[in-house]
Design a protein around this motif. Structure first.
Motif, PDB file in Angstrom:
ATOM      1  N   ASP A  57      53.909  24.256  96.562  1.00 58.96           N
ATOM      2  CA  ASP A  57      52.865  24.471  97.558  1.00 58.96           C
ATOM      3  C   ASP A  57      51.976  25.616  97.068  1.00 58.96           C
ATOM      4  OD1 ASP A  57      53.779  22.649  99.532  1.00 58.96           O
ATOM      5  OD2 ASP A  57      55.289  24.094 100.172  1.00 58.96           O
ATOM      6  N   PRO A  58      50.700  25.355  96.847  1.00 60.07           N
ATOM      7  CA  PRO A  58      49.836  26.446  96.397  1.00 60.07           C
ATOM      8  C   PRO A  58      49.454  27.369  97.558  1.00 60.07           C
ATOM      9  CG  PRO A  58      48.549  24.464  96.686  1.00 60.07           C
ATOM     10  CD  PRO A  58      49.990  24.082  96.926  1.00 60.07           C
ATOM     11  N   SER A  59      49.399  28.647  97.270  1.00 60.96           N
ATOM     12  CA  SER A  59      48.902  29.594  98.261  1.00 60.96           C
ATOM     13  C   SER A  59      47.373  29.567  98.229  1.00 60.96           C
ATOM     14  CB  SER A  59      49.389  31.012  97.936  1.00 60.96           C
ATOM     15  OG  SER A  59      48.765  31.481  96.754  1.00 60.96           O
ATOM     16  N   LEU A  60      46.772  30.172  99.210  1.00 54.87           N
ATOM     17  CA  LEU A  60      45.315  30.272  99.236  1.00 54.87           C
ATOM     18  C   LEU A  60      44.815  31.037  98.008  1.00 54.87           C
ATOM     19  CD1 LEU A  60      42.701  29.685 100.722  1.00 54.87           C
ATOM     20  CD2 LEU A  60      43.069  31.769 102.046  1.00 54.87           C
ATOM     21  N   PHE A  61      45.534  32.066  97.626  1.00 49.12           N
ATOM     22  CA  PHE A  61      45.181  32.847  96.438  1.00 49.12           C
ATOM     23  C   PHE A  61      45.219  31.961  95.198  1.00 49.12           C
ATOM     24  CE2 PHE A  61      46.384  36.085  93.126  1.00 49.12           C
ATOM     25  CZ  PHE A  61      45.161  36.721  93.090  1.00 49.12           C
ATOM     26  N   THR A  62      46.218  31.084  95.109  1.00 42.00           N
ATOM     27  CA  THR A  62      46.322  30.152  93.983  1.00 42.00           C
ATOM     28  C   THR A  62      45.139  29.193  93.966  1.00 42.00           C
ATOM     29  OG1 THR A  62      48.734  30.298  93.935  1.00 42.00           O
ATOM     30  CG2 THR A  62      47.747  28.339  92.938  1.00 42.00           C
TER      31      THR A  62
END
Length: 80
Positions: A49-54
């Motif tokens: 799951d990508p973070s918003l930062f990613t």
């Protein structure tokens, strides 16, 4: 109903498609986005799951706006 798995799969599909359109290897995108190649591979396969930062880091590496990237994922979800 949208599941986490569907979102992860759509994100991975969008990421891989955009990377290939830009003629980037996973390694090149990793260098451009300051992420590991293995992590990008996991994202493309829908395993992470990508973070918003990613999302912002990948968008920078792909030279596109984060909102455009998210819109592509949304489009894929709507088609599935």
């Amino acid at each position: 109903m949208i599941s986490s798995t569907k979102v992860d799969d759509a994100f991975g599909k969008s990421l891989k498609t955009r990377r290939l359109v830009k003629l980037l290897s996973q390694e090149a995108l990793a260098l451009e986005s300051d992420l590991s190649r293995a992590y990008i591979s996991d994202l493309e396969m829908g395993k992470k799951d990508p973070s918003l930062f990613t999302v912002f880091k990948l968008s920078h590496g792909l030279k596109m706006e984060p909102s455009a990237f998210i819109a592509e994922v949304e489009h894929i979800l709507l088609l599935s």
